[in-house]
Design an enzyme around this catalytic site. Structure first.
Site, mmCIF file in Angstrom:
data_model
loop_
_atom_site.group_PDB
_atom_site.id
_atom_site.type_symbol
_atom_site.label_atom_id
_atom_site.label_comp_id
_atom_site.label_asym_id
_atom_site.label_seq_id
_atom_site.Cartn_x
_atom_site.Cartn_y
_atom_site.Cartn_z
ATOM 1 N N SER A 1 0.833 -1.218 0.354
ATOM 2 C CA SER A 1 -0.068 -0.085 -0.402
ATOM 3 C C SER A 1 1.056 1.426 0.256
ATOM 4 O O SER A 1 2.239 1.043 0.586
ATOM 5 C CB SER A 1 -0.855 0.226 1.558
ATOM 6 O OG SER A 1 -1.166 -0.872 1.893
HETATM 7 N N1 SAH Z 1 -0.203 -5.994 4.305
HETATM 8 C C1 SAH Z 1 0.081 -5.605 3.011
HETATM 9 C C2 SAH Z 1 -0.639 -5.275 2.002
HETATM 10 C C3 SAH Z 1 -0.770 -6.662 1.041
HETATM 11 S S1 SAH Z 1 -1.942 -6.689 -0.850
HETATM 12 C C4 SAH Z 1 1.724 -4.921 2.853
HETATM 13 O O1 SAH Z 1 1.987 -3.789 3.561
HETATM 14 O O2 SAH Z 1 2.569 -5.829 2.032
HETATM 15 C C5 SAH Z 1 -3.097 -7.291 -0.136
HETATM 16 C C6 SAH Z 1 -2.471 -8.845 0.610
HETATM 17 O O3 SAH Z 1 -3.449 -9.210 0.678
HETATM 18 C C7 SAH Z 1 -2.259 -10.065 -0.355
HETATM 19 O O4 SAH Z 1 -0.917 -10.205 -0.536
HETATM 20 C C8 SAH Z 1 -3.221 -10.922 -1.226
HETATM 21 O O5 SAH Z 1 -2.961 -12.231 -1.306
HETATM 22 C C9 SAH Z 1 -3.920 -10.950 0.473
HETATM 23 N N2 SAH Z 1 -5.227 -11.705 0.786
HETATM 24 C C10 SAH Z 1 -5.861 -11.621 -0.132
HETATM 25 N N3 SAH Z 1 -7.238 -12.082 0.202
HETATM 26 C C11 SAH Z 1 -6.881 -12.408 1.358
HETATM 27 C C12 SAH Z 1 -7.469 -13.889 2.825
HETATM 28 N N4 SAH Z 1 -8.753 -14.481 2.191
HETATM 29 N N5 SAH Z 1 -6.301 -14.525 3.501
HETATM 30 C C13 SAH Z 1 -5.175 -13.498 3.656
HETATM 31 N N6 SAH Z 1 -4.483 -12.688 2.545
HETATM 32 C C14 SAH Z 1 -5.341 -12.760 1.885
#
Ligand code: SAH
Length: 214
Positions: free
Chosen positions: A61
């Site tokens: 993000s």
């Molecule tokens: N907090 C992260 C943002 C990553 S983007 C950072 O600081 O980089 C969102 C992430 O959520 C992705 O890696 C995606 O694979 C994950 N995601 C999506 N659905 C999910 C679920 N049901 N359970 C766990 N992770 C999930």
């Protein structure tokens, strides 16, 4: 050091300038080496005012969004926090600077492995990782003082609200797959209070209580 300077500039111009005041959040953002959470090719852009790709069509993000969501959780050093969507691990590292312990769940194996390695290398011993569908939460470790969902949900998963402690706070982007509202939920003895923190855009939360797999 080049990255130290870029990081301090990021906090001043993107985060303080937009009104984030929580000193613990500002200190964490000044400390965590964001450039180590992206690929080498993108390191020079790590402190810029936008999200970046982290592989598997996922993103880290924008720094301001990380700060805003973290501030909304009102964390103390006693709090246990659940994060859904580990991704690069950057948001978890920010939480780990402030909270007592962070439990973070990722559904994509390659991202889970990469983040776990990075936490060990950087010495984040208060981050517990898990490879699974986070939309069902982490019942065995609940209740949590705070829950942060870093992927966009079609609706608020009821099961996550149930894993919030009394007095617990949750932030979650809710909307369609193109745009969401950053939603804050506070649980007290009797009720759930919901407020809207503004528009945002996240990748999809995919799972049992999120979007269905394509
Ligand atoms: N907090 C992260 C943002 C990553 S983007 C950072 O600081 O980089 C969102 C992430 O959520 C992705 O890696 C995606 O694979 C994950 N995601 C999506 N659905 C999910 C679920 N049901 N359970 C766990 N992770 C999930």
């Amino acid at each position: 050091m080049k990255f130290d300077r870029l990081r301090h500039d990021m906090v001043e111009k993107q985060i303080e300038a937009r009104g984030v005041k929580d000193s613990r959040v500002l200190a964490a953002m000044r400390k965590v080496p964001r450039h180590l959470f992206v690929s080498e090719a993108l390191m020079d852009q790590a402190y810029n005012d936008f999200p970046l790709p982290i592989g598997e069509q996922q993103t880290i993000s924008q720094p301001y969004i990380v700060a805003e969501m973290t501030q909304a959780l009102h964390l103390t050093d006693k709090d246990r926090v659940l994060e859904i969507g580990t991704g690069s691990g950057y948001q978890a590292a920010i939480l780990a600077q402030i909270a007592y312990r962070v439990y973070t769940v990722e559904r994509l194996h390659s991202l889970y492995v990469k983040a776990r390695k990075l936490f060990d290398q950087l010495g984040y011993h208060n981050i517990v990782t898990r490879y699974s569908d986070g939309t069902t939460g982490w019942k065995d470790e609940s209740p949590f003082d705070a829950i942060i969902v870093t992927a966009g949900a079609p609706e608020i998963p009821e099961v996550l609200v149930k894993q919030l402690a009394i007095g617990g706070r949750m932030v979650i982007p809710v909307g369609n797959q193109y745009a969401q509202e950053l939603t804050k939920i506070v649980r007290d003895e009797k009720d759930i209070h919901q407020t809207n923190l503004g528009g945002c855009r996240f990748v999809k939360l995919v799972g049992e209580y999120g979007w269905r797999e394509q």
